[in-house]
Write a protein that holds these residues in place. Structure first.
Motif, PDB file in Angstrom:
ATOM      1  N   SER B 166     -16.294  -1.836 -28.284  1.00 27.99           N
ATOM      2  CA  SER B 166     -16.731  -3.064 -27.080  1.00 27.99           C
ATOM      3  C   SER B 166     -15.685  -4.027 -27.294  1.00 27.99           C
ATOM      4  CB  SER B 166     -18.115  -3.396 -27.423  1.00 27.99           C
ATOM      5  OG  SER B 166     -18.159  -4.022 -28.681  1.00 27.99           O
ATOM      6  N   ALA B 167     -15.329  -4.593 -28.559  1.00 24.74           N
ATOM      7  CA  ALA B 167     -14.442  -5.639 -28.876  1.00 24.74           C
ATOM      8  C   ALA B 167     -12.818  -5.294 -28.316  1.00 24.74           C
ATOM      9  CB  ALA B 167     -14.222  -6.145 -30.201  1.00 24.74           C
ATOM     10  N   LEU B 168     -12.424  -3.837 -28.688  1.00 24.79           N
ATOM     11  CA  LEU B 168     -11.123  -3.634 -28.412  1.00 24.79           C
ATOM     12  C   LEU B 168     -10.984  -3.453 -26.823  1.00 24.79           C
ATOM     13  CD1 LEU B 168     -10.235  -1.421 -31.423  1.00 24.79           C
ATOM     14  CD2 LEU B 168      -9.426  -3.613 -30.967  1.00 24.79           C
ATOM     15  N   THR B 169     -11.846  -2.961 -26.094  1.00 25.55           N
ATOM     16  CA  THR B 169     -11.964  -2.663 -24.496  1.00 25.55           C
ATOM     17  C   THR B 169     -11.768  -3.462 -24.083  1.00 25.55           C
ATOM     18  OG1 THR B 169     -13.368  -0.816 -25.277  1.00 25.55           O
ATOM     19  CG2 THR B 169     -12.742  -1.283 -23.076  1.00 25.55           C
ATOM     20  N   VAL B 170     -12.119  -5.142 -24.490  1.00 26.34           N
ATOM     21  CA  VAL B 170     -12.111  -6.274 -23.784  1.00 26.34           C
ATOM     22  C   VAL B 170     -10.421  -6.390 -23.564  1.00 26.34           C
ATOM     23  CG1 VAL B 170     -12.309  -8.623 -23.922  1.00 26.34           C
ATOM     24  CG2 VAL B 170     -14.102  -7.196 -24.463  1.00 26.34           C
ATOM     25  N   HIS B 171      -9.667  -6.084 -24.514  1.00 21.66           N
ATOM     26  CA  HIS B 171      -8.305  -6.462 -24.548  1.00 21.66           C
ATOM     27  C   HIS B 171      -7.585  -5.005 -23.983  1.00 21.66           C
ATOM     28  CE1 HIS B 171      -8.204 -10.259 -26.465  1.00 21.66           C
ATOM     29  NE2 HIS B 171      -9.266  -9.730 -27.095  1.00 21.66           N
ATOM     30  N   PHE B 172      -8.032  -4.005 -24.222  1.00 15.29           N
ATOM     31  CA  PHE B 172      -7.280  -2.833 -23.623  1.00 15.29           C
ATOM     32  C   PHE B 172      -8.348  -1.970 -22.946  1.00 15.29           C
ATOM     33  CE2 PHE B 172      -5.618  -3.971 -27.973  1.00 15.29           C
ATOM     34  CZ  PHE B 172      -4.195  -4.261 -27.538  1.00 15.29           C
ATOM     35  N   ARG B 173      -8.235  -2.428 -21.748  1.00 15.73           N
ATOM     36  CA  ARG B 173      -9.477  -1.601 -20.774  1.00 15.73           C
ATOM     37  C   ARG B 173      -9.133   0.111 -20.857  1.00 15.73           C
ATOM     38  NH1 ARG B 173     -11.850  -6.186 -17.410  1.00 15.73           N
ATOM     39  NH2 ARG B 173     -11.305  -7.733 -19.186  1.00 15.73           N
TER      40      ARG B 173
END
Lengths: 449, 272
Positions: B166-173
């Protein structure tokens, strides 16, 4: 004891370049630019070095133009955003009326949403049960409380959000321009609730564009400009300074707009119909358009007499574009006639933003018979009291022959704005007075929101 | 980080009501409502039974008959795992309003996702229990005792993945798109629709093919085998050592996921 304390707080937002926006994990990995892409191309300071404190029980109103950092400031105080530098301290439970009903789930009923929203805002289930009826009554949603929230109108949604947030019983209440959520009656109820908070010694931080509310309601006002604190202190003084500043910038905008209109007026030859140019583009022709009163901004005429300058002079004797209702206004005209003429009429027309002619007159109508004009000349049209309601107005200035043949016709090329503290309606404020018998009593009320 | 983690305890009421909201909202407006939680796994089981009995009958190995039931034991926990991951990868973005406008610990969102999927897993288990009774496959007391341990370890592991994703997807959709394919691959790399002993030489137990070694690197293999040993196979749970090792790894991984989440926390409000 201070409820809110900010010391040198700054919030710098990072603006990434376009490259960053479309960068993906794959490209970041492939080009090994992960680190580089995550460093911002540009930074944008939304709030810069703000230091202030609000003692417990005080109400601070924050005013300022759009983009001046008011909302960011509120987010910093609410703890939603962290200051980049400096410190923010808040003592006590906060309730932020920033985005009303932000946590509502559209599919479930208002009742369930009240509970979840309340828990989100820090209440316990028992506290909500106790206040539930009060919340629903405040929101005026008794009939619809079991309807899914997705079927609510936007007003109902906001009212419910407002009602929950305000029943959290916070020590510090943060309000961001949310009084526009309901009808008059609901707004008054909100104001009453704020007043009650004040009485009970709660601290309120109010961000608003409603200057009257700040003057009436706040103990202190803070004016934000470009992310910085511009002025802090007595609400009346701060609001006054702010209004003056807004007028100044409106003045500049109007002046720039007028200059643009005159500059971009294109010259078209007399045999070309005026309608050949863009309809909303200022036109400049030698002959009058066929349907003169339908014509938009423009300038036409033979220029045997030329209007070389038009200035609007207010009470302070300087030319400007923003005036107060009731103030005097003088229109200064400079004219030039290379050859002597004896058939001319100087006219003026005043239009409001909807294009309604508020007033029009000329020297001919007022039985002034033209005798002679030669060389440089000046004319003044003095209005003793500019009793117009608030709004934007445009002027027609013209010099023409008695039969209408235009020497120089300036159509709607001069814009000015009238400001008024009274929000009366219509076009013209009739000079008037109220009188009451002794059985009617009024107390003087300041304007409210 | 540990302070934030401890503060989560205060939000258990909120987590509880948000999970309730998720479950209620999911079936709101459907005719059968809550029953879908039972019907879905049931239909899934029917589909697999049909496919593997009639369309492509599996190799007859009496150890894995009925084959549909065998698969069901692996698919239920996998569904919990994979849908938690897929949903949590988008949960911060879709819950952006909450993060931006309300003072709200963001990790609650992926946690709620994992927990509400866990509730669905439990609903599925009741269906499975019905079939276990129908096929008369009793559980021993030891097995009953190990089962919650397995669930707990899966919960910790899934939470770790959910927080990280969830945290990484904010930056890498684009993680969301990669994830769907990755999970499909992961599914087939886990002994769910085939038994793990496929790679063991039946004459010479202990002599394993290279695939078996690879399978052991997959953390979900050990969970699946444990579930199958508990629910499907008769006899003792032989995989306990592996399970406990995985438990230790899961805790470490959860802490790693939470660490990354905590580091990126302040960027969420600006990026979603």
């Amino acid at each position: 004891m201070n409820a809110i304390e900010l010391r040198n707080a700054s919030k710098i937002y990072q603006r990434y370049g376009n490259r960053r926006q479309f960068a993906t994990l794959k490209s970041a990995l492939l080009s090994r630019s992960l680190v580089r892409d995550l460093t911002p191309a540009e930074t944008f300071p939304a709030v810069r070095n703000v230091t202030f404190s609000v003692p417990r029980g005080q109400t601070l109103g924050v005013i300022g133009r759009n983009g001046s950092g008011k909302s960011t400031l509120l987010k910093l105080v609410a703890g939603i955003a962290k200051p980049t530098t400096g410190s923010v301290r808040v003592n006590g439970r906060i309730s932020a009326l920033i985005e009303l009903g932000a946590g509502f789930h559209p599919e479930i009923s208002g009742r369930e949403n009240v509970f979840i929203n309340g828990i989100m805002l820090g209440l316990t289930k028992r506290e909500i049960t106790r206040r539930f009826d009060e919340i629903v009554e405040f929101a005026e949603l008794q009939e619809f409380i079991d309807t899914p929230v997705k079927n609510y109108s936007s007003g109902m949604y906001m009212r419910l959000g407002f009602a929950v947030a305000i029943h959290v019983d916070p020590d510090v209440l943060l309000v961001d321009e949310v009084l526009a959520v309901g009808d008059e009656g609901f707004t008054h109820k909100c104001l009453d609730k704020f007043a009650e908070f004040k009485r009970r010694g709660k601290t309120i931080l109010l961000v608003t564009h409603s200057l009257g509310l700040v003057e009436k309601f706040c103990d202190e006002a803070l004016w934000m400009d470009g992310g910085r604190m511009k002025l802090q202190g007595d609400p009346i003084r701060v609001v006054g300074a702010y209004i003056t500043d807004v007028e100044k910038s409106e003045e500049q905008q109007l002046a720039a707009g007028d200059a643009r209109a005159r500059q971009s007026a294109v010259t078209i030859s007399p045999d070309e119909p005026a309608s050949a140019v863009l309809p909303d583009h200022p036109i400049e022709t030698a002959v009058a358009p066929a349907d003169m009163f339908r014509a938009t901004e423009g300038r036409w005429g033979s220029r045997e007499i030329e209007i070389t300058s038009v200035d609007l002079v207010g009470a302070d004797g300087t030319a400007g574009h923003v005036f107060h209702s009731g103030d005097p206004l003088t229109v200064h005209l400079k004219l030039r006639a290379p050859i002597a003429l004896d058939d001319f009429v100087i006219g003026i027309g005043l239009f409001n933003a909807e294009g309604v002619c508020c007033y029009g007159t000329n020297t001919g109508l007022e039985q002034l018979k033209a005798v002679r004009i030669l060389g440089d000349a000046e004319a003044r049209f003095s209005i003793e009291r500019l009793d117009l309601v608030e709004g934007t107005y445009k002027l027609d200035i013209a010099v023409h022959k008695a039969d209408g043949y235009p020497y120089d016709y300036h159509r709607l090329l001069y814009t000015f704005r009238v400001k008024s503290r009274t929000k009366d309606v219509g076009i013209y404020r009739l000079p008037h007075q109220w009188a009451f018998s002794s059985s009617i009593e009024f107390s003087k009320d300041d304007e409210v929101g | 980080m540990f302070r934030n983690l401890a503060a989560l305890v205060r939000y258990r009421g909120l987590i509880q009501s948000l999970v309730g909201r998720e479950l209620k909202a999911r079936y709101r407006g459907s005719v059968l409502g809550f029953f879908w939680s039972f019907i879905n796994p049931l239909l899934l089981l029917l589909v697999y039974s049909f496919v593997f009995s009639y369309v492509m009958p599996a190799a007859k190995d009496e150890r894995v008959t009925p084959f549909a039931l065998f698969m069901f034991c692996g698919i239920l926990p996998w569904t919990w795992f994979s849908s938690s991951l897929i949903e949590s990868s988008g949960v911060l973005i879709s819950g952006g309003n909450l993060i931006k406008k309300v003072l709200f610990p963001a990790e609650i969102l992926p946690i709620v996702t994992v927990l509400s999927n866990m509730v669905h897993f439990f609903f599925g288990l009741t269906v499975l229990a019905g079939f276990l009774i129908y096929y008369q496959r009793p559980l021993s007391l030891t097995e009953l005792a190990i089962f919650p341990v397995a669930v707990l370890i899966q919960l910790i592991l899934t939470l770790g993945f959910a927080l990280l994703l969830s945290a990484l997807t904010v930056h890498f959709r684009d993680l969301r798109d990669i994830l769907a394919n990755l999970l499909t691959f992961w599914f087939f790399a886990t002994p769910i629709i085939y038994p793990y002993f496929l790679f063991e030489d039946s004459n010479n137990p202990g002599d394993e093919a290279w695939q078996a070694h690879l399978l052991k690197l997959n953390p979900f293999t050990h969970l699946t085998i444990t579930y199958q040993e508990i629910l499907f196979f008769v006899g003792p749970v032989g995989h306990l050592r592996w399970l406990l090792l995985l438990g230790a790894i899961s805790i470490a991984f959860f802490l790693f996921g939470y660490f990354i989440f905590d580091r990126l926390r302040d960027t969420f409000a600006e990026e979603v």
